[in-house]
Write an enzyme that holds these catalytic residues in place. Structure first.
Site, PDB file in Angstrom:
ATOM      1  N   ARG B  19       0.834  -1.201   0.000  1.00 13.59           N
ATOM      2  CA  ARG B  19       0.000   0.000   0.000  1.00 13.59           C
ATOM      3  C   ARG B  19       0.873   1.258   0.000  1.00 13.59           C
ATOM      4  O   ARG B  19       0.998   1.930  -1.024  1.00 13.59           O
ATOM      5  CB  ARG B  19      -0.944  -0.016   1.217  1.00 13.59           C
ATOM      6  CG  ARG B  19      -2.114   0.956   1.093  1.00 13.59           C
ATOM      7  CD  ARG B  19      -1.781   2.386   1.505  1.00 13.59           C
ATOM      8  NE  ARG B  19      -1.332   2.474   2.897  1.00 13.59           N
ATOM      9  CZ  ARG B  19      -0.794   3.579   3.412  1.00 13.59           C
ATOM     10  NH1 ARG B  19      -0.651   4.664   2.670  1.00 13.59           N
ATOM     11  NH2 ARG B  19      -0.378   3.597   4.664  1.00 13.59           N
ATOM     12  N   ASP B  20       1.528   1.547   1.111  1.00 11.83           N
ATOM     13  CA  ASP B  20       2.311   2.782   1.206  1.00 11.83           C
ATOM     14  C   ASP B  20       3.462   2.757   0.207  1.00 11.83           C
ATOM     15  O   ASP B  20       3.836   3.788  -0.356  1.00 11.83           O
ATOM     16  CB  ASP B  20       2.844   2.932   2.634  1.00 11.83           C
ATOM     17  CG  ASP B  20       3.284   4.353   2.949  1.00 11.83           C
ATOM     18  OD1 ASP B  20       3.396   5.161   2.016  1.00 11.83           O
ATOM     19  OD2 ASP B  20       3.511   4.664   4.123  1.00 11.83           O
ATOM     20  N   HIS B 213       4.686   4.516  12.765  1.00 15.91           N
ATOM     21  CA  HIS B 213       4.892   4.462  11.313  1.00 15.91           C
ATOM     22  C   HIS B 213       5.943   5.521  10.982  1.00 15.91           C
ATOM     23  O   HIS B 213       5.656   6.714  11.045  1.00 15.91           O
ATOM     24  CB  HIS B 213       3.551   4.748  10.624  1.00 15.91           C
ATOM     25  CG  HIS B 213       3.594   4.835   9.129  1.00 15.91           C
ATOM     26  ND1 HIS B 213       3.077   3.843   8.314  1.00 15.91           N
ATOM     27  CD2 HIS B 213       4.078   5.780   8.290  1.00 15.91           C
ATOM     28  CE1 HIS B 213       3.233   4.185   7.046  1.00 15.91           C
ATOM     29  NE2 HIS B 213       3.834   5.356   6.996  1.00 15.91           N
ATOM     30  N   HIS B 215       9.027   7.094   8.538  1.00 13.54           N
ATOM     31  CA  HIS B 215       9.747   7.171   7.268  1.00 13.54           C
ATOM     32  C   HIS B 215      11.210   7.478   7.549  1.00 13.54           C
ATOM     33  O   HIS B 215      11.548   8.115   8.548  1.00 13.54           O
ATOM     34  CB  HIS B 215       9.118   8.239   6.370  1.00 13.54           C
ATOM     35  CG  HIS B 215       7.865   7.744   5.712  1.00 13.54           C
ATOM     36  ND1 HIS B 215       7.773   7.473   4.367  1.00 13.54           N
ATOM     37  CD2 HIS B 215       6.660   7.425   6.231  1.00 13.54           C
ATOM     38  CE1 HIS B 215       6.559   7.028   4.087  1.00 13.54           C
ATOM     39  NE2 HIS B 215       5.856   6.996   5.200  1.00 13.54           N
ATOM     40  N   CYS B 246       5.630   9.865   0.475  1.00 17.24           N
ATOM     41  CA  CYS B 246       4.487  10.758   0.450  1.00 17.24           C
ATOM     42  C   CYS B 246       4.692  11.725  -0.706  1.00 17.24           C
ATOM     43  O   CYS B 246       5.785  12.265  -0.875  1.00 17.24           O
ATOM     44  CB  CYS B 246       4.429  11.517   1.771  1.00 17.24           C
ATOM     45  SG  CYS B 246       3.251  12.873   1.777  1.00 17.24           S
ATOM     46  N   ASN B 255       9.567   4.225   3.848  1.00 15.81           N
ATOM     47  CA  ASN B 255       9.387   3.720   5.189  1.00 15.81           C
ATOM     48  C   ASN B 255      10.656   3.006   5.650  1.00 15.81           C
ATOM     49  O   ASN B 255      11.517   2.662   4.848  1.00 15.81           O
ATOM     50  CB  ASN B 255       8.238   2.695   5.189  1.00 15.81           C
ATOM     51  CG  ASN B 255       6.888   3.347   5.040  1.00 15.81           C
ATOM     52  OD1 ASN B 255       6.177   3.522   5.998  1.00 15.81           O
ATOM     53  ND2 ASN B 255       6.530   3.725   3.826  1.00 15.81           N
TER      54      ASN B 255
END
Lengths: 314, 314
Positions: B19-20, B213, B215, B246, B255
């Site tokens: 996903r991310d 979470h 990064h 992002c 991440n």
């Protein structure tokens, strides 16, 4: 749990790129460029630098100009100049050129000690005692720091017992070391190991243990620095652009990157005296001198957070 | 000071690469490859995965197969499948396909909230309440987690007040969130900020706050994880090969890398259930599916320390 306020307010970053960084890179950076490096790093606020090693020039020809670099560094007010010395002969050269500090490596790994210095750790301790005697006899003011290398494990030997590290720290201090640092030479440390080993050694060494040297081989360099900061350690080695490494650590990236470390510390409100724009400009020069080498670090690419830019004067 | 023994004994790594990670990469990885990713990640020991987003396919065509991935993931016993949903419509799809968990992003930055979801944070809170009502009305068992994004600062707005984060956490829980996570969406966090924000939010959220979470934009991802671990946080998002990012974080790396995080935790004696050889084999596959993209992480290059290899069965 440690409150954030327990972190040191000020931290010294010792730039070791000119020694630990360049020793692993076969090419010889011209002396003129190294002088520019020292000058720019000083202008960026760095006040401790390890500028080279007094080892035989046939072993590390790229560091053969160490005496000249020390002579220049000593012209910069307030700059503490350190050099690595592997033995009494190197120490004599360090004292001759009046380096402020000589770093004596002492491998906690027996196998690494033999591979690196052709001596057992206890033979190195004897050499430290000889160096201390020679230093005191000649009235030199060059400080003696012992860097315990492979303190967290060794690519040759594997595990290194914390009790052996503690024993060697005590022996080094008894032999005359005025400062001791713990080095993760091959990038095996994790933050829990850092906490545990520093907690074990601090009661033995007290204020004499004041420096952490972490390689970022497995991405844990900054986490390891943070773990040491929480115990009050306030001096760290770092290399511009994250260069550096150990010939016995395959696949290694280098030391924690100076510019990234300065960023983390500044972000946490810890003073280092470093200027980011100047550091990043120097990084660009270092990159040009080392064109083709693998460099590391993240700040040069990502830039400062908007929040820090807001806080800094324009 | 926190003794090492205070660290959690077990940690869940939620793989969010599908996903991310993939949302920021324009290419569409074929569904067959994603299914292989899920299968291999499961075989490597991963038991939580975020497999996609229920956002309009015209916005993120590379995630259009999310329902198919959830359906497959649900065939793997004990695998907790999560999906990101931006609104009630997405939540309805997540409940239809019986995802175990839906992650609702809530930007603590007003500016990011408008840019990302076209809603103010308080409008998102209202949507969370609607989603909770809908969930309870239909008897779905899909858990509601609210991810507080830009919790440590924002590339658009700059500073984000911790008091605003705390307010939104409370409001999200009051609106029906069953779990809350804090996300450093743009890589502005440092370990001191992590400690401070988690310390501020934990009394409000209690056990509901159970995920970090981070990064790795400025190299502090692992240090931030460590700071959270010291406060007992025992669940972290990560992306295989450190992908992710992002659109509002230029120069960002992604991440924290799953394989590096699994290594750090294992090195500290924390159980994650992950198998390194299997993780690194999967990383190679991911690298081939994403050929030409910038990947991150260190373990794939440096390998496990000899000390850990000695400890693992051959």
């Amino acid at each position: 749990m440690t409150p954030s306020s327990a972190l040191p307010r000020q931290v010294v970053i010792r730039e070791v790129g000119l020694r630990d960084g360049l020793q692993i890179i076969p090419r010889t950076v011209p002396t003129a460029a190294k002088l520019e490096w020292i000058r720019d790093a000083y202008a960026a606020g760095q006040r401790e630098m390890e500028v080279g090693s007094f080892v035989p020039a046939r072993l590390l020809p790229q560091l053969a100009d160490t005496a000249e670099l020390v002579a220049f560094a000593k012209t910069l007010p307030g700059l503490k100049t350190s050099v690595l010395v592997p033995n009494l002969k190197g120490a004599e050269r360090a004292m001759e050129c009046q380096a402020d500090l000589m770093l004596l490596p002492l491998s906690a790994s027996h196998a690494h000690s033999l591979a690196n210095l052709h001596k057992t750790p206890d033979q190195v301790i004897e050499e430290i005692a000889r160096i201390r005697d020679a230093r005191d006899a000649c009235g030199s003011r060059t400080c003696i720091e012992v860097g315990i290398s492979t303190a967290f494990g060794c690519t040759l030997q594997g595990r290194v017992e914390p009790s052996e590290v503690a024993r060697l720290v005590k022996a080094a201090i008894d032999a005359g070391a005025e400062a001791v640092s713990l080095a993760d030479t091959v990038g095996y440390a994790d933050p829990a190991m850092v906490r545990s080993l520093f907690e074990a050694v601090l009661p033995i060494a007290g204020d004499k243990l004041n420096c952490g040297h972490f390689h970022d081989t497995r991405g844990l360099g900054m986490a390891n620095v943070y773990a040491a900061l929480e115990l009050g350690v306030s001096r760290f080695d770092a290399c511009m652009a994250g260069i550096g490494g150990c010939p016995h650590a395959p696949g290694a990236s280098g030391n924690v990157a100076t510019e990234d470390l300065a960023y983390m510390l500044a972000s946490m409100g810890i003073e280092t005296g470093q200027d980011f724009d100047a550091l990043l400009a120097l990084r660009q020069k270092v990159a040009s001198w080392l064109e083709g080498e693998t460099l590391h670090g993240t700040l040069w690419r990502a830039g400062l957070p908007k929040t820090m830019k807001q806080e800094q004067p324009a």
